[in-house]
Design an enzyme around this catalytic site. Sequence first.
Site, PDB file in Angstrom:
ATOM      1  N   ALA A 108       0.836  -1.206   0.000  1.00  0.00           N
ATOM      2  CA  ALA A 108       0.000   0.000   0.000  1.00  0.00           C
ATOM      3  C   ALA A 108       0.869   1.254   0.000  1.00  0.00           C
ATOM      4  O   ALA A 108       0.645   2.177  -0.795  1.00  0.00           O
ATOM      5  CB  ALA A 108      -0.932  -0.009   1.211  1.00  0.00           C
ATOM      6  N   TYR A 109       1.835   1.300   0.878  1.00  0.00           N
ATOM      7  CA  TYR A 109       2.715   2.459   0.961  1.00  0.00           C
ATOM      8  C   TYR A 109       3.519   2.627  -0.326  1.00  0.00           C
ATOM      9  O   TYR A 109       3.615   3.730  -0.879  1.00  0.00           O
ATOM     10  CB  TYR A 109       3.655   2.314   2.162  1.00  0.00           C
ATOM     11  CG  TYR A 109       4.564   3.500   2.367  1.00  0.00           C
ATOM     12  CD1 TYR A 109       4.072   4.695   2.875  1.00  0.00           C
ATOM     13  CD2 TYR A 109       5.924   3.427   2.054  1.00  0.00           C
ATOM     14  CE1 TYR A 109       4.902   5.791   3.072  1.00  0.00           C
ATOM     15  CE2 TYR A 109       6.759   4.514   2.245  1.00  0.00           C
ATOM     16  CZ  TYR A 109       6.243   5.690   2.759  1.00  0.00           C
ATOM     17  OH  TYR A 109       7.063   6.780   2.938  1.00  0.00           O
ATOM     18  N   SER A 110       4.082   1.531  -0.823  1.00  0.00           N
ATOM     19  CA  SER A 110       4.889   1.591  -2.050  1.00  0.00           C
ATOM     20  C   SER A 110       4.046   2.072  -3.220  1.00  0.00           C
ATOM     21  O   SER A 110       4.472   2.934  -4.004  1.00  0.00           O
ATOM     22  CB  SER A 110       5.487   0.219  -2.354  1.00  0.00           C
ATOM     23  OG  SER A 110       6.334  -0.215  -1.293  1.00  0.00           O
TER      24      SER A 110
END
Length: 248
Positions: free
Chosen positions: A154-156
Amino acid sequence: MNKIDLEGEHAVVTGGAQGLGFAMARRIVASGATVTLWDIDKDRLEQARAEIGEAATVQIADISDWSSVEAAAAATEKASGKISILVNSAGIAGAAAPLDNYDIEMWKKVIDINVNGTFYVNRAVVPGMKARNYGRIVNIASVAGKEGNPNAAAYSASKAAVMGMTKSLGKELAQYDIAVNCITPATAQTRILEQLTEEHIEYMRSRIPRGRLLEVDEAAAMVAWLVSRENSFTTAAAFDLSGGRTTY
């Protein structure tokens, strides 16, 4: 500390109450500008304003909510007369988990803050910059957006989106004296690490050839130049702050 001339400018720094955002706001003020800190944490906002001094004002804003961002931008413009610098630093890391076991609501939250929030904040300030034919924008992406970190899909994905959005907007505004860039820092020593496991933090540290995490003042130094009038040509670019982890 190199002297960067930001006299007469007014900046908005989202996530400015702590971490990278606070360090960047402090450096911007040290360079002669005034700043409005946008954050959702009222108590930390007041503490940050006290630490920076009279050159700082604060505005409570939830960047994942368009109406909140729109209201914050209007209030800031009214109080300061302009927003000539934007540093969009607000964001979350989310949970560390494999994609096939990633919590759906957490995924939505990370995307809502990191991607939609970046879009909302940029959308709110660009019209004023276009009208004045001047502005400097820096969005905070991440080395994770370049390489992808395991157990952080999600962050990436969100930071890759920030990079793409920045490049698109930079090209859209290239006919104006508006520079839109992003930075791709490696892991910095901030409170965002509280969301991660020690194993995950150590993985990211081990990937940095410098052998240590990024210091917030190092990021602030790069941003200070990016938001200055000296940065009159470069736009739609991603500036690396990975300690040698990525070279592109």
